[in-house]
Design a protein around this motif. Structure first.
Motif, PDB file in Angstrom:
ATOM      1  N   ALA A 149     108.101  34.232  58.403  1.00  0.00           N
ATOM      2  CA  ALA A 149     108.681  33.282  59.353  1.00  0.00           C
ATOM      3  C   ALA A 149     110.036  33.717  59.860  1.00  0.00           C
ATOM      4  O   ALA A 149     110.543  33.166  60.842  1.00  0.00           O
ATOM      5  N   GLU A 150     110.674  34.727  59.199  1.00  0.00           N
ATOM      6  CA  GLU A 150     112.052  35.068  59.532  1.00  0.00           C
ATOM      7  C   GLU A 150     112.182  36.376  60.290  1.00  0.00           C
ATOM      8  O   GLU A 150     113.258  36.668  60.796  1.00  0.00           O
ATOM      9  N   ARG A 151     111.136  37.181  60.395  1.00  0.00           N
ATOM     10  CA  ARG A 151     111.268  38.492  61.025  1.00  0.00           C
ATOM     11  C   ARG A 151     110.231  38.691  62.130  1.00  0.00           C
ATOM     12  O   ARG A 151     109.120  38.166  62.060  1.00  0.00           O
ATOM     13  N   VAL A 205     115.999  37.729  68.978  1.00  0.00           N
ATOM     14  CA  VAL A 205     116.259  38.360  67.675  1.00  0.00           C
ATOM     15  C   VAL A 205     117.753  38.608  67.552  1.00  0.00           C
ATOM     16  O   VAL A 205     118.482  38.640  68.547  1.00  0.00           O
ATOM     17  N   LEU A 206     118.194  38.800  66.301  1.00  0.00           N
ATOM     18  CA  LEU A 206     119.611  39.086  66.045  1.00  0.00           C
ATOM     19  C   LEU A 206     119.854  40.589  66.151  1.00  0.00           C
ATOM     20  O   LEU A 206     119.120  41.388  65.586  1.00  0.00           O
ATOM     21  N   GLY A 216     120.674  44.049  60.692  1.00  0.00           N
ATOM     22  CA  GLY A 216     120.068  43.202  59.673  1.00  0.00           C
ATOM     23  C   GLY A 216     118.571  43.420  59.498  1.00  0.00           C
ATOM     24  O   GLY A 216     117.929  42.655  58.778  1.00  0.00           O
ATOM     25  N   GLY A 217     118.001  44.452  60.124  1.00  0.00           N
ATOM     26  CA  GLY A 217     116.568  44.692  60.005  1.00  0.00           C
ATOM     27  C   GLY A 217     116.277  45.986  59.264  1.00  0.00           C
ATOM     28  O   GLY A 217     117.113  46.508  58.534  1.00  0.00           O
ATOM     29  N   LEU A 259     112.999  42.953  62.811  1.00  0.00           N
ATOM     30  CA  LEU A 259     114.289  42.347  63.152  1.00  0.00           C
ATOM     31  C   LEU A 259     114.297  40.883  62.739  1.00  0.00           C
ATOM     32  O   LEU A 259     113.248  40.227  62.694  1.00  0.00           O
ATOM     33  N   LEU A 260     115.501  40.384  62.456  1.00  0.00           N
ATOM     34  CA  LEU A 260     115.654  38.981  62.089  1.00  0.00           C
ATOM     35  C   LEU A 260     115.428  38.092  63.306  1.00  0.00           C
ATOM     36  O   LEU A 260     115.971  38.351  64.392  1.00  0.00           O
TER      37      LEU A 260
END
Length: 628
Positions: free
Chosen positions: A538-540, A499-500, A587-588, A606-607
């Protein structure tokens, strides 16, 4: 005698036409010189008036912009307020709406805004600064207003219109709340600006892109227009109830043979001539117009020029004495005209200096605002660090117990190793030494976790392995969970899942959530804490911390993330506020979700790191390992 008089009479008769021509020529010269001098004097006076008007209109634009900018950031700040956002959510309670009403009233009084109100997604006002008054906006439907539709569709909107309740004109600044949950509206009125314009003794007014007068020093000109308004536009204005029943009549302005001069008057009213100056209002499609009356200045200059030219031309042939006297009077008048021009130039310079000082003040305010923003960010980082150290202190005792166990084992292995060496059992002694090495690595890992957790936060956002973050956080709280006798269950994430974010800061968030969960279930017969891994699209990636504690009361659910709000007797109320800030920096988002039955569930979304991000993170990790 009679014969001698005949030739004299003839010469006199011949001289009469010559003298008449000379007289006519002198009269023509006087008239021509007077006309030319009048034209020149008129041009000089008009030039001075134009310079003064151009300088004055810049100050008037600055005054209008300062009034607008004073309120421009208020809708954005209120739209980010958690209580305002909760007010437009379904099922908002009466207590919450009353608090929002009081908050809006205080903000309106402090900022000078005419009124502030919050509109739900359906267009109905749910809270207002004038709630409880005879003209309260609460419950009124404003879905027809263009500013509401603009803000709901594009995030921001503005409209100058006549109030349907107050009947007062003003500029409505709107900002969307969240993802189209509602709209915050601030109304700005320009009474002070119009009063300042009237004091300047000039006609000043502002028109929009359609040429309709919005703000003016002449109350009778309000909602007049520079040109005709077609039927379609009138229909749109009526649908949006922008200007009430105003007829949108044309202003009494008439063009002249000069582009910047207009005649002002209508019907039987006397007309007067003015210098028309126009300037755009930055950041809008508005135009500011100023009409500077010519008054008697041009007429006086023209009359003086006529007199000077007539006297100068009439006295041209009188003689040296008359010429000297004429020159003296002419020089005196020229000196007076120069003094007037110098005075006008001094006034222009003074107005220019005032404008420069105003610009300097605006720049200083902008710099001060930037310094305040930098200080806010610094204090935020210090607050996050303080929260991390506070959390560190809470489980320091548990970590001491976790470290003492391997130390006791190392002591035992060391004593046994010495005995085995004396007895010659080298293989058993080597095995004990290896066990001591493993225990030492265990202690080193724990101290490394503590040091990484206490390290000051950084604004990095890079791919980090989610499994490592979970393992490190669980390792820090496992001893306390064991001491409390609370089962600690955790899902095993995919080893390749990244995760970012910033690894140590995410560990801080998880430790805080797990510590809160352990506090909630301590002493309960069915105590259990569960850490679950899921997905949000799909992104988190979603990480949930669930407990079987008593849960959070409905009245407190909207405040759990507010700074200094706590339900613990010895709590600071900073943990969840800092945790949400850390997750948003990464970013979350961090939310409190509804849980079936008892207990509370906090979800951290989270991303998910992309493949390219994971490769970059792997290279960064390799470099970091080499440096260490």
């Amino acid at each position: 005698m009679i014969g001698a008089s005949e030739p004299g009479r003839g010469r006199a008769a011949r001289l009469l036409p010559v003298r008449g021509l000379v007289l006519l020529a002198c009269v023509g010269a006087v008239i021509g010189a007077a006309w030319l001098a009048g034209r020149m004097a008129e041009r000089w006076a008009l030039a001075d008036l134009r310079r003064g008007a151009r300088s004055a209109i810049g100050l008037q634009v600055g005054l209008l912009r300062a009034e607008m900018q004073k309120q421009a950031s208020l809708p954005l700040a209120l739209a980010a307020d958690p209580e305002v956002a909760a007010a437009v959510a379904p099922g908002a309670g009466r207590d919450l709406l009353d608090r929002v009403d009081r908050r809006l009233s205080e903000v309106a009084a402090a900022t000078g805004a005419a009124v502030i109100y919050v509109i739900g997604a359906d267009g109905v006002t749910v809270a207002a600064s004038n709630a409880g008054g005879a003209r309260s906006f609460v419950g009124r439907d404003y879905a027809f207003r263009p500013y509401f539709r603009q803000a709901l569709a594009g995030g921001a909107g503005s409209q100058f219109a006549l109030g349907t309740v107050s009947g007062r004109p003003g500029l409505y600044l709107a900002r969307r709340i969240g993802a189209a949950a509602g709209v915050v509206v601030v109304k700005v009125e320009f009474d002070a600006v119009e009063a300042a314009w009237r004091a300047a003794q000039e006609v000043t007014f502002v028109t929009d892109a359609r040429g309709i007068v919005l703000v003016t020093s002449e109350p009778g000109w309000r909602f007049g227009s520079l040109g005709p308004i077609d039927a379609a536009e009138r229909a749109r204005i009526e649908a949006g109830q922008e200007f009430g029943a105003a007829p949108l009549a044309r202003l009494p302005l008439h063009a002249t043979d000069r582009a910047d001069l207009v005649r002002v008057g209508r019907g039987a009213l006397p007309a007067w001539t003015a210098v028309a100056t126009t300037a755009p209002v930055p950041g809008t499609d508005w135009q500011l117009h100023a009409l500077t009356p010519l008054g008697t200045a041009v007429e006086r200059e023209r009359l003086q020029a006529w007199i000077i030219a007539a006297l100068a031309t009439a006295l041209a042939g009188v003689g040296a004495a008359a010429a000297v006297d004429r020159g003296r009077r002419t020089r005196a008048r020229l000196a007076e005209a120069a003094a007037r021009r110098a005075e006008l130039e001094s006034r222009v310079a003074e107005r220019t200096r005032a404008l420069r000082e105003a610009n300097g003040q605006l720049r200083a305010e902008m710099e001060e605002r930037q310094r305040a923003e930098a200080e806010r960010e610094r204090l935020g980082r210090e607050l996050a660090q303080a929260g991390r150290l506070a959390a560190l202190g809470q489980f320091a005792a548990s970590m001491a117990h976790e470290i003492n166990q391997p130390l006791a084992a190392i002591r035992s292995y060391a004593d046994n190793t010495a005995i085995l060496v004396r007895r010659g059992r080298s293989a058993d002694a080597a095995e004990n030494a290896a066990a001591i090495g493993r225990l030492t690595d265990r202690i080193a890992g724990l101290t490394r976790q503590l040091k990484g957790f206490a390290r000051r936060a950084s604004p990095r956002r890079e791919p980090v392995p989610l499994g490592a973050v979970l393992d490190n956080a669980l390792e820090l709280v496992r001893a306390r969970a064991a001491a409390l006798g609370v089962p600690l269950e955790a899902d095993a994430p995919d080893p390749d899942l990244r995760v970012l974010g910033d690894g140590p800061r995410l560990e801080q968030v998880l430790v805080n959530l797990l510590q809160n969960a352990l506090d909630a279930v301590a002493g309960r017969p069915d105590a259990r804490v569960r850490l679950r891994i899921g997905s949000e699209g799909a992104e988190r990636v979603a990480v949930e911390v669930a407990d079987t504690g008593p849960g959070i009361p409905a009245a407190e659910r909207g405040q759990v993330f507010d700074a200094f709000f706590t339900s613990k007797d010895d709590g600071l109320g900073l943990g969840l506020a800092i945790a949400r800030g850390i997750v948003e920096d990464c970013g979350g988002n961090l939310t409190l979700v509804d849980a079936p039955g008892d207990g509370a569930v906090f979800r951290m979304a989270l991303l998910r790191a992309a493949a390219s991000d994971r490769a970059a993170g792997a290279r960064a990790g390799t470099r970091a390992g080499a440096v260490q």
